[in-house]
Design a protein around this motif. Sequence first.
Motif, PDB file in Angstrom:
ATOM      1  N   TYR A 111      39.643  86.415  58.459  1.00 40.12           N
ATOM      2  CA  TYR A 111      40.485  87.256  59.187  1.00 40.12           C
ATOM      3  C   TYR A 111      41.760  87.177  59.131  1.00 40.12           C
ATOM      4  O   TYR A 111      42.669  87.384  59.896  1.00 40.12           O
ATOM      5  CB  TYR A 111      39.891  86.922  60.609  1.00 40.12           C
ATOM      6  CG  TYR A 111      38.345  86.604  60.882  1.00 40.12           C
ATOM      7  CD1 TYR A 111      37.715  87.681  60.655  1.00 40.12           C
ATOM      8  CD2 TYR A 111      37.947  85.600  61.246  1.00 40.12           C
ATOM      9  CE1 TYR A 111      36.338  87.878  60.490  1.00 40.12           C
ATOM     10  CE2 TYR A 111      36.439  85.505  61.599  1.00 40.12           C
ATOM     11  CZ  TYR A 111      35.604  86.787  61.169  1.00 40.12           C
ATOM     12  OH  TYR A 111      34.284  86.777  61.374  1.00 40.12           O
ATOM     13  N   ALA A 112      42.485  86.852  57.732  1.00 42.29           N
ATOM     14  CA  ALA A 112      43.736  86.526  57.593  1.00 42.29           C
ATOM     15  C   ALA A 112      44.584  87.776  57.924  1.00 42.29           C
ATOM     16  O   ALA A 112      45.687  87.735  58.578  1.00 42.29           O
ATOM     17  CB  ALA A 112      43.979  86.464  55.922  1.00 42.29           C
ATOM     18  N   ASP A 113      43.961  88.969  57.728  1.00 50.72           N
ATOM     19  CA  ASP A 113      44.822  90.418  58.143  1.00 50.72           C
ATOM     20  C   ASP A 113      45.200  90.409  59.762  1.00 50.72           C
ATOM     21  O   ASP A 113      46.137  91.048  60.227  1.00 50.72           O
ATOM     22  CB  ASP A 113      43.949  91.606  58.041  1.00 50.72           C
ATOM     23  CG  ASP A 113      43.889  91.835  56.419  1.00 50.72           C
ATOM     24  OD1 ASP A 113      44.827  91.227  55.792  1.00 50.72           O
ATOM     25  OD2 ASP A 113      42.989  92.627  56.140  1.00 50.72           O
ATOM     26  N   TYR A 114      44.473  89.528  60.490  1.00 53.48           N
ATOM     27  CA  TYR A 114      45.005  89.344  61.868  1.00 53.48           C
ATOM     28  C   TYR A 114      45.701  88.121  62.326  1.00 53.48           C
ATOM     29  O   TYR A 114      45.927  87.802  63.440  1.00 53.48           O
ATOM     30  CB  TYR A 114      43.485  89.326  62.747  1.00 53.48           C
ATOM     31  CG  TYR A 114      42.594  90.797  62.439  1.00 53.48           C
ATOM     32  CD1 TYR A 114      42.953  91.884  63.515  1.00 53.48           C
ATOM     33  CD2 TYR A 114      41.804  90.827  61.535  1.00 53.48           C
ATOM     34  CE1 TYR A 114      41.968  92.844  63.380  1.00 53.48           C
ATOM     35  CE2 TYR A 114      40.971  91.876  61.246  1.00 53.48           C
ATOM     36  CZ  TYR A 114      41.081  93.111  62.351  1.00 53.48           C
ATOM     37  OH  TYR A 114      40.608  94.142  62.204  1.00 53.48           O
ATOM     38  N   THR A 134      52.370  87.182  57.137  1.00 52.64           N
ATOM     39  CA  THR A 134      51.815  88.066  58.428  1.00 52.64           C
ATOM     40  C   THR A 134      50.937  89.169  58.026  1.00 52.64           C
ATOM     41  O   THR A 134      50.763  89.768  56.866  1.00 52.64           O
ATOM     42  CB  THR A 134      53.027  88.986  58.994  1.00 52.64           C
ATOM     43  OG1 THR A 134      53.883  88.125  59.622  1.00 52.64           O
ATOM     44  CG2 THR A 134      52.544  89.732  60.117  1.00 52.64           C
ATOM     45  N   GLY A 135      49.668  89.028  58.570  1.00 57.10           N
ATOM     46  CA  GLY A 135      48.592  89.968  58.113  1.00 57.10           C
ATOM     47  C   GLY A 135      48.900  91.444  58.329  1.00 57.10           C
ATOM     48  O   GLY A 135      49.726  91.503  59.340  1.00 57.10           O
ATOM     49  N   ALA A 136      48.132  91.994  57.701  1.00 50.34           N
ATOM     50  CA  ALA A 136      48.368  93.569  57.419  1.00 50.34           C
ATOM     51  C   ALA A 136      47.911  94.301  58.876  1.00 50.34           C
ATOM     52  O   ALA A 136      48.510  95.268  59.223  1.00 50.34           O
ATOM     53  CB  ALA A 136      47.394  94.172  56.528  1.00 50.34           C
ATOM     54  N   GLU A 137      47.080  93.745  59.617  1.00 49.99           N
ATOM     55  CA  GLU A 137      46.664  94.207  60.850  1.00 49.99           C
ATOM     56  C   GLU A 137      47.644  93.736  62.203  1.00 49.99           C
ATOM     57  O   GLU A 137      47.288  94.096  63.345  1.00 49.99           O
ATOM     58  CB  GLU A 137      45.291  94.006  61.072  1.00 49.99           C
ATOM     59  CG  GLU A 137      44.067  94.639  60.199  1.00 49.99           C
ATOM     60  CD  GLU A 137      44.321  96.191  60.043  1.00 49.99           C
ATOM     61  OE1 GLU A 137      44.600  96.671  60.963  1.00 49.99           O
ATOM     62  OE2 GLU A 137      44.223  96.777  58.978  1.00 49.99           O
ATOM     63  N   SER A 138      48.464  92.751  61.852  1.00 47.77           N
ATOM     64  CA  SER A 138      49.212  92.296  62.830  1.00 47.77           C
ATOM     65  C   SER A 138      49.981  93.584  63.668  1.00 47.77           C
ATOM     66  O   SER A 138      50.245  94.506  63.052  1.00 47.77           O
ATOM     67  CB  SER A 138      50.399  91.357  62.265  1.00 47.77           C
ATOM     68  OG  SER A 138      51.032  90.859  63.457  1.00 47.77           O
ATOM     69  N   ALA A 139      50.214  93.219  64.996  1.00 45.87           N
ATOM     70  CA  ALA A 139      50.904  94.561  65.858  1.00 45.87           C
ATOM     71  C   ALA A 139      52.178  95.012  65.274  1.00 45.87           C
ATOM     72  O   ALA A 139      52.867  94.260  64.388  1.00 45.87           O
ATOM     73  CB  ALA A 139      51.075  93.856  67.365  1.00 45.87           C
ATOM     74  N   SER A 140      52.413  96.295  65.702  1.00 43.28           N
ATOM     75  CA  SER A 140      53.663  96.709  65.302  1.00 43.28           C
ATOM     76  C   SER A 140      55.082  96.086  65.799  1.00 43.28           C
ATOM     77  O   SER A 140      54.797  95.162  66.530  1.00 43.28           O
ATOM     78  CB  SER A 140      53.913  98.244  65.636  1.00 43.28           C
ATOM     79  OG  SER A 140      53.774  98.319  67.058  1.00 43.28           O
ATOM     80  N   GLN A 141      56.079  96.332  65.174  1.00 44.06           N
ATOM     81  CA  GLN A 141      57.380  95.943  65.527  1.00 44.06           C
ATOM     82  C   GLN A 141      57.151  94.354  65.154  1.00 44.06           C
ATOM     83  O   GLN A 141      57.567  93.407  66.149  1.00 44.06           O
ATOM     84  CB  GLN A 141      57.652  95.984  67.083  1.00 44.06           C
ATOM     85  CG  GLN A 141      57.973  97.468  67.307  1.00 44.06           C
ATOM     86  CD  GLN A 141      59.297  97.934  66.628  1.00 44.06           C
ATOM     87  OE1 GLN A 141      59.685  97.544  65.493  1.00 44.06           O
ATOM     88  NE2 GLN A 141      60.017  99.046  67.114  1.00 44.06           N
ATOM     89  N   ARG A 142      56.718  93.995  64.046  1.00 38.87           N
ATOM     90  CA  ARG A 142      56.572  92.582  63.536  1.00 38.87           C
ATOM     91  C   ARG A 142      57.897  92.278  62.639  1.00 38.87           C
ATOM     92  O   ARG A 142      58.208  93.105  62.091  1.00 38.87           O
ATOM     93  CB  ARG A 142      55.354  92.305  62.898  1.00 38.87           C
ATOM     94  CG  ARG A 142      54.888  93.393  61.802  1.00 38.87           C
ATOM     95  CD  ARG A 142      53.488  92.963  61.208  1.00 38.87           C
ATOM     96  NE  ARG A 142      53.324  93.727  60.097  1.00 38.87           N
ATOM     97  CZ  ARG A 142      52.441  94.757  60.237  1.00 38.87           C
ATOM     98  NH1 ARG A 142      51.896  95.219  61.253  1.00 38.87           N
ATOM     99  NH2 ARG A 142      52.030  95.471  58.970  1.00 38.87           N
TER     100      ARG A 142
END
Length: 334
Positions: A111-114, A134-142
């Motif tokens: 689940y690294a993308d999260y 930071t994983g690809a599915e992390s929230a916007s404005q990261r």
Amino acid sequence: MKTFARGLLAASCLMFASTSALAAAPTGKANPRLLGTRAIVACDAVEKSCGVASISFPAGISGLVPHGRPDVAVASMFYPSVDDAEAIIARTDAGDTAQAAVDYVFTVDPYADYRQLAAVKLNPDGTITVGQQTGAESASQRCAVKGATFVVQANNQTTATICDAMATGFQKAKGSLPQRLLTSLKAGARVGGDNNGERSGVIRVWSSENEAVFYTKVLADAVVHSSKHALEELDVEMNRYQAGVAAPYASDLIPLDKETTKVVKRVLHKLGYYRGRMDATWNDGSEQALYDFNWNNSFFLKPTVVVDGQRKIDGPLVNSMRDADLDALAPASH
């Protein structure tokens, strides 16, 4: 590496793999009401301390985001994972740099993308390594910023510039590591924050050098849950802890100017320690009153000191006295 150490590392990695496999997979979109977080992770080679400061919306981040000890600190964010944090610490113990440890965890966590992970490692020789992903599915404005001794990371913020603001605030700050971490959080708040508001926070610093190690390796510990004024309360709680438990740092000394003298005297007077003139002067009676107050309320005596001809006093002590709940402090016994 000794065979026993190799065995511990192997066991740690096996445990990490098995617990991750059993963990429930993230379903649907991440709940924006829960997962926005910003944090700074840092170590100080002189103080021999490492710590994490984080502020977010939901209660409970004190048990979710910060992990560490005096020689390593980790912030686990977006979908937090204690397994990831423990695996990073185990890898640095085995000799990995902080970045190599984070990179490894990202390769084995399904689940690294999260995930959003930051780590800072203080080595025995005083060198410091930092790591972040930071994983690809992390929230916007990261965002994320790595410095020589720190990492700032954030997700689901009102602006992606918040990491730069926090990094700059930390680099310009003075004082002990806990004070500089707090300054970083304040610097970020001036440009933005969690999209859902910032209601809960934590500052936790571990040290192997401060005299307080005789009692605890936790140099600073401040936690706030579900408050509209989380950052302000975090400031108050951290200074109370540091003033009460930690031995003073020279870097935290502030001038005992007229205004500071009045603040200190006012508290000493209300608690019955000081009965002299309520002016901006400082004399032997004032010093004795401060000694008696510290004796009844702190682990360590914190007298004023003269540095280059200027009298100074411990900053966290003054801050804690300014924001004190007088009913919670021990009064003078006459």
